[in-house]
Motif scaffolding. Structure first.
Motif, PDB file in Angstrom:
ATOM      1  N   ASN A  38       0.839  -1.196   0.000  1.00 25.36           N
ATOM      2  CA  ASN A  38       0.000   0.000   0.000  1.00 25.36           C
ATOM      3  C   ASN A  38       0.875   1.246   0.000  1.00 25.36           C
ATOM      4  OD1 ASN A  38      -2.691  -1.395   0.670  1.00 25.36           O
ATOM      5  ND2 ASN A  38      -1.414  -2.050   2.395  1.00 25.36           N
ATOM      6  N   ALA A  39       0.287   2.364  -0.407  1.00 28.40           N
ATOM      7  CA  ALA A  39       0.970   3.639  -0.207  1.00 28.40           C
ATOM      8  C   ALA A  39       1.120   3.856   1.297  1.00 28.40           C
ATOM      9  CB  ALA A  39       0.165   4.769  -0.838  1.00 28.40           C
ATOM     10  N   THR A  40       2.096   4.621   1.707  1.00 25.96           N
ATOM     11  CA  THR A  40       2.329   4.860   3.136  1.00 25.96           C
ATOM     12  C   THR A  40       1.786   6.202   3.612  1.00 25.96           C
ATOM     13  OG1 THR A  40       4.537   5.687   2.615  1.00 25.96           O
ATOM     14  CG2 THR A  40       4.349   3.359   3.228  1.00 25.96           C
ATOM     15  N   SER A  41       1.164   6.969   2.712  1.00 26.80           N
ATOM     16  CA  SER A  41       0.564   8.233   3.135  1.00 26.80           C
ATOM     17  C   SER A  41      -0.490   8.666   2.135  1.00 26.80           C
ATOM     18  CB  SER A  41       1.626   9.322   3.288  1.00 26.80           C
ATOM     19  OG  SER A  41       2.238   9.608   2.042  1.00 26.80           O
ATOM     20  N   GLY A  42      -1.396   9.500   2.615  1.00 30.36           N
ATOM     21  CA  GLY A  42      -2.428  10.107   1.797  1.00 30.36           C
ATOM     22  C   GLY A  42      -2.718  11.488   2.345  1.00 30.36           C
ATOM     23  N   PRO A  43      -3.699  12.202   1.774  1.00 31.68           N
ATOM     24  CA  PRO A  43      -3.981  13.569   2.236  1.00 31.68           C
ATOM     25  C   PRO A  43      -4.304  13.659   3.725  1.00 31.68           C
ATOM     26  CG  PRO A  43      -5.067  13.152   0.137  1.00 31.68           C
ATOM     27  CD  PRO A  43      -4.508  11.837   0.591  1.00 31.68           C
ATOM     28  N   LEU A  44      -4.946  12.615   4.287  1.00 27.27           N
ATOM     29  CA  LEU A  44      -5.373  12.690   5.682  1.00 27.27           C
ATOM     30  C   LEU A  44      -4.853  11.536   6.528  1.00 27.27           C
ATOM     31  CD1 LEU A  44      -9.102  13.788   5.148  1.00 27.27           C
ATOM     32  CD2 LEU A  44      -7.189  15.217   5.924  1.00 27.27           C
ATOM     33  N   TRP A  45      -3.815  10.864   6.086  1.00 29.21           N
ATOM     34  CA  TRP A  45      -3.323   9.720   6.855  1.00 29.21           C
ATOM     35  C   TRP A  45      -1.880   9.380   6.494  1.00 29.21           C
ATOM     36  CZ3 TRP A  45      -1.567   5.512   4.098  1.00 29.21           C
ATOM     37  CH2 TRP A  45      -1.953   5.444   2.757  1.00 29.21           C
ATOM     38  N   SER A  46      -1.232   8.630   7.384  1.00 29.51           N
ATOM     39  CA  SER A  46       0.074   8.026   7.104  1.00 29.51           C
ATOM     40  C   SER A  46       0.108   6.689   7.834  1.00 29.51           C
ATOM     41  CB  SER A  46       1.223   8.923   7.583  1.00 29.51           C
ATOM     42  OG  SER A  46       1.145   9.120   8.989  1.00 29.51           O
ATOM     43  N   SER A  47       0.945   5.762   7.361  1.00 26.03           N
ATOM     44  CA  SER A  47       1.019   4.435   7.970  1.00 26.03           C
ATOM     45  C   SER A  47       2.454   4.100   8.337  1.00 26.03           C
ATOM     46  CB  SER A  47       0.455   3.367   7.027  1.00 26.03           C
ATOM     47  OG  SER A  47       1.279   3.210   5.890  1.00 26.03           O
ATOM     48  N   SER A  48       2.593   3.071   9.180  1.00 28.74           N
ATOM     49  CA  SER A  48       3.918   2.688   9.659  1.00 28.74           C
ATOM     50  C   SER A  48       4.678   1.839   8.662  1.00 28.74           C
ATOM     51  CB  SER A  48       3.787   1.924  10.985  1.00 28.74           C
ATOM     52  OG  SER A  48       2.993   0.753  10.812  1.00 28.74           O
ATOM     53  N   ALA A  49       3.996   1.256   7.666  1.00 28.93           N
ATOM     54  CA  ALA A  49       4.673   0.397   6.683  1.00 28.93           C
ATOM     55  C   ALA A  49       3.760   0.219   5.479  1.00 28.93           C
ATOM     56  CB  ALA A  49       5.013  -0.961   7.292  1.00 28.93           C
ATOM     57  N   ALA A  50       4.372  -0.168   4.354  1.00 27.19           N
ATOM     58  CA  ALA A  50       3.588  -0.401   3.142  1.00 27.19           C
ATOM     59  C   ALA A  50       2.766  -1.678   3.241  1.00 27.19           C
ATOM     60  CB  ALA A  50       4.509  -0.456   1.928  1.00 27.19           C
ATOM     61  N   THR A  51       3.261  -2.660   3.963  1.00 33.22           N
ATOM     62  CA  THR A  51       2.544  -3.923   4.105  1.00 33.22           C
ATOM     63  C   THR A  51       2.261  -4.204   5.573  1.00 33.22           C
ATOM     64  OG1 THR A  51       4.636  -5.152   4.147  1.00 33.22           O
ATOM     65  CG2 THR A  51       3.524  -4.932   2.012  1.00 33.22           C
ATOM     66  N   MET A  52       1.172  -4.921   5.828  1.00 29.45           N
ATOM     67  CA  MET A  52       0.816  -5.301   7.189  1.00 29.45           C
ATOM     68  C   MET A  52       1.572  -6.572   7.554  1.00 29.45           C
ATOM     69  SD  MET A  52      -3.275  -4.531   7.247  1.00 29.45           S
ATOM     70  CE  MET A  52      -3.921  -3.062   6.416  1.00 29.45           C
ATOM     71  N   PRO A  53       2.404  -6.532   8.588  1.00 28.25           N
ATOM     72  CA  PRO A  53       3.257  -7.687   8.903  1.00 28.25           C
ATOM     73  C   PRO A  53       2.479  -8.832   9.530  1.00 28.25           C
ATOM     74  CG  PRO A  53       3.535  -5.980  10.546  1.00 28.25           C
ATOM     75  CD  PRO A  53       2.645  -5.397   9.483  1.00 28.25           C
ATOM     76  N   ASP A  54       3.031 -10.026   9.405  1.00 28.47           N
ATOM     77  CA  ASP A  54       2.470 -11.192  10.070  1.00 28.47           C
ATOM     78  C   ASP A  54       2.842 -11.156  11.548  1.00 28.47           C
ATOM     79  OD1 ASP A  54       1.333 -14.131   9.643  1.00 28.47           O
ATOM     80  OD2 ASP A  54       3.053 -14.281  10.984  1.00 28.47           O
ATOM     81  N   ASN A  55       1.848 -11.369  12.416  1.00 24.35           N
ATOM     82  CA  ASN A  55       2.071 -11.488  13.851  1.00 24.35           C
ATOM     83  C   ASN A  55       2.736 -10.244  14.455  1.00 24.35           C
ATOM     84  OD1 ASN A  55       1.692 -13.118  16.166  1.00 24.35           O
ATOM     85  ND2 ASN A  55       3.863 -13.615  16.202  1.00 24.35           N
ATOM     86  N   ASP A  56       2.328  -9.080  13.979  1.00 21.88           N
ATOM     87  CA  ASP A  56       2.873  -7.836  14.501  1.00 21.88           C
ATOM     88  C   ASP A  56       1.872  -6.710  14.240  1.00 21.88           C
ATOM     89  OD1 ASP A  56       4.622  -6.083  15.715  1.00 21.88           O
ATOM     90  OD2 ASP A  56       6.357  -6.708  14.543  1.00 21.88           O
ATOM     91  N   TRP A  57       2.133  -5.555  14.845  1.00 29.31           N
ATOM     92  CA  TRP A  57       1.250  -4.400  14.702  1.00 29.31           C
ATOM     93  C   TRP A  57       1.602  -3.559  13.480  1.00 29.31           C
ATOM     94  CZ3 TRP A  57      -3.062  -3.790  17.479  1.00 29.31           C
ATOM     95  CH2 TRP A  57      -3.167  -4.437  18.725  1.00 29.31           C
TER      96      TRP A  57
END
Length: 465
Positions: free
Chosen positions: A131-150
């Motif tokens: 996924n993208a890691t940011s947008g106009p109203l959000w940002s994320s910790s990583a491009a992909t959601m990890p297995d067994n982690d936040w």
């Protein structure tokens, strides 16, 4: 909710070695404390569950209602194990199976209609795809959601989500990335948490204590064990992070004449009377008809397509109340015996209402506590001796739920949150929890929509009312 058919203690060194081998999750990102659902623990196996029809379950999407107060500028939504069938840093998969990934979409919902509007979409993220890691109203910790982690999402509040009261309202929708094929066996599991600026409730959801990746999940659920330990093969007396229980919290407003819960696909009965390989006796507790539930589900406030008629017997997948010792938890010493799933509903006055016959495989059942003035009192399982049921937070405690017994709910379940900060060496599940429900008091005046019968649409009333 739209239900669709196509739906003994080990030494520190030993425990540490097992956790490292399993790729145990890092600490939760963001600023807490967090409200979490079903729990914040990364090792207890309790998850929101999603599955395809090939696992003989009722598929569903989940909508999470989020509320943030006017002073909020940003808030966090954290997802634990948002992937499906992915691998952690050690190459191990956890908690789920299949290739049908999850799709998470966040919408502004200022009028609290519960029906997401495409133009109010804040962002969409997939569990497995990059996924993208940011947008106009959000940002994320990583491009992909990890297995067994936040994985963490930081959202910036905006006028498009603000109600006349000044509060911000959002709807987070979680679903599979497409309709499952007939017979497709895919199951996903995740936990949700939000930062302390936000409260949330989940009207419709599936719950599961997952045991899908046996060789990787068992060392977490049974610390110090492997998939074949203890040597006897019996896990009934082994130390465990999952004891067969879940807790849900329900907000009930003043003046209500009844509380109706709808539980689905509990796989209440047993298909075997002997545990394997222990040989321990299991109680026979076949699901029976509930007189308060119509066989055609008349009066249910949601679509029940794909469900069995009430009272029709059927084996679950895995078989109802799986008799393999590793799947069975929390029943030793239970006066109700080993083999029966049930739940207990407690009101704010400490009255407890027992449901010893929840739904069987692929069926729905209604469980109702009614007051003496309720027009539905004839269908009530329990009657409260007052004109209205007690207002406040009610609690549901599920007991004896086997690992990997996916079940469904239609109700308003709140988030949970620790009543104090969790210490560094403390499991969040060991800290007393309280409900973190949206506050429907005067602070939200002006936030609730009303239907204009003339114009035929919902709009928010003037903030002064």
């Amino acid at each position: 909710m739209k239900i669709q058919r196509n739906l003994l203690r080990n030494t520190f060194a030993t425990v540490l070695g097992v956790l490292m081998a399993c790729g145990m999750a890092n600490s939760q990102p963001g600023t807490g404390p967090f409200a979490a659902f079903p729990t914040q623990s990364v090792k207890d196996g309790r998850f929101l569950g999603f599955a395809c029809a090939g696992l003989a379950t009722m598929e569903q999407s989940v909508r999470v209602d989020l509320t943030a107060p006017p002073a909020t500028t940003t808030f966090n939504i954290d997802v634990f194990d948002g992937d499906t069938g992915g691998a952690d840093g050690s190459g191990n998969m956890h908690w789920d199976l299949g290739t049908r990934q999850l799709k998470l979409s966040l919408y502004a919902d200022p009028l609290r209609t519960g029906n997401p509007v495409p133009v109010n979409l804040i962002g969409t993220w997939y569990g497995n795809a990059a996924n993208a890691t940011s947008g106009p109203l959000w940002s994320s910790s990583a491009a992909t959601m990890p297995d067994n982690d936040w994985w963490a999402l930081t959202v910036t509040t905006s006028a498009i989500a603000q109600a006349p009261s000044g509060n911000y309202f959002y709807a987070l929708v979680i679903e599979t990335d497409g309709a499952c094929s007939p017979g497709e066996q895919s199951e996903s599991s995740l936990k949700l948490a939000t930062s302390n600026a936000v409260t949330f409730s989940i009207p419709n959801f599936g719950l599961v204590a997952s045991l899908r990746q046996v060789f990787n999940d068992i060392p977490i659920l049974y610390p110090g064990s492997t998939a074949t330990a203890p040597a006897t093969g019996s896990f009934l007396s082994a130390p465990t992070t999952y004891d067969g229980t879940f807790e849900l919290f329900l907000p009930v407003a003043a003046g209500e004449t009844e509380l109706r819960l709808f539980d689905g696909d509990f796989d209440f009965g047993t298909d075997s009377l002997l545990g394997y390989p222990s040989g321990v006796s299991l109680d026979a507790c076949a699901d029976t008809d509930d007189p308060g539930t119509s066989a055609s589900y008349d009066g249910f406030p949601f679509d029940t397509t794909g469900a069995r008629a009430e009272g029709v017997q059927g084996a679950g997948v895995p078989p109802d109340d799986n008799n393999f010792d590793a799947f069975r938890r929390g029943e030793l010493g239970d006066p109700n015996g080993i083999g029966c799933v049930r739940y207990e509903l407690s009101d704010p006055e400490a009255n407890t209402y027992f449901n010893d016959n929840p739904s069987g495989d692929l069926e729905w059942e209604q469980f109702m506590v009614a007051s003496t003035s309720s027009p539905l009192i004839g269908d009530a399982d329990w009657v409260y001796t007052g004109e209205t049921v007690p207002a406040g937070i009610w609690k549901v405690k599920i007991v004896g739920l086997d690992l990997s017994n996916l079940n469904c709910w239609h109700t308003t379940a709140c988030a949970t949150t620790a009543s104090r900060e969790t210490l560094p060496d403390e499991d969040p599940d060991d800290v007393p929890r309280v409900a973190a429900c949206p506050d429907d008091s005067v602070s939200l005046v002006g936030s609730f929509p009303w239907k204009d019968e003339y114009f035929g649409y919902y709009r928010a009333p003037h903030p002064m009312y």
